[in-house]
Scaffold this active site. Structure first.
Site, PDB file in Angstrom:
ATOM      1  CG  LEU A  59      36.315   7.770   9.011  1.00 13.96           C
ATOM      2  CD1 LEU A  59      36.272   6.296   8.600  1.00 13.96           C
ATOM      3  CD2 LEU A  59      35.853   7.938  10.451  1.00 13.96           C
ATOM      4  CB  CYS A  60      35.703   9.688   3.712  1.00 13.25           C
ATOM      5  SG  CYS A  60      36.014   8.388   2.499  1.00 13.25           S
ATOM      6  NE  ARG A  61      27.638   6.810   1.985  1.00 14.99           N
ATOM      7  CZ  ARG A  61      27.607   5.807   1.115  1.00 14.99           C
ATOM      8  NH1 ARG A  61      28.641   5.600   0.314  1.00 14.99           N
ATOM      9  NH2 ARG A  61      26.565   5.006   1.049  1.00 14.99           N
ATOM     10  CB  ILE A  87      31.946   5.866   8.411  1.00 14.27           C
ATOM     11  CG1 ILE A  87      31.478   5.856   9.859  1.00 14.27           C
ATOM     12  CG2 ILE A  87      30.859   6.343   7.485  1.00 14.27           C
ATOM     13  CD1 ILE A  87      32.564   5.901  10.865  1.00 14.27           C
TER      14      ILE A  87
END
Length: 96
Positions: A59-61, A87
């Site tokens: 997961l990242c931005r 996210i």
């Protein structure tokens, strides 16, 4: 490489999620409940913290850094899946 929409992660049972964003990003928004925080640049030095015998969701931005980390992990023998959308598109509850 496998990718799933970030909002599908809530349906995955017993998942391991690694959030590869920087500290300040987690402080601003929080993360998905149960996610392990390993900033992208620390991943190569923290491979012992990442199990090889399970699927790992990254997961990242927005999904770009997580794509690159998942690609790297897959190249060295992990089963990593990118959480596409990141996210910023996650509709579930975030924790700090």
């Amino acid at each position: 490489m496998k990718e799933i929409n970030v909002n599908e992660i809530d349906r995955v049972v017993d998942s391991i999620i690694i959030d590869v964003r920087e500290d300040y990003e987690l402080e601003e928004t929080g993360t998905i409940k149960g996610a392990i925080h390993i900033p992208m640049n620390e991943v190569p030095n923290r491979l012992n913290d990442i199990p090889k015998d399970r699927e790992i969701y990254i997961l990242c931005r927005s999904g770009v850094r997580s794509y690159n980390v998942a690609k790297y992990l897959n190249q060295i023998g992990y089963e990593a899946i990118n959480l596409d959308g990141g996210i910023i598109n996650y509709k579930g509850e975030l924790v700090k």
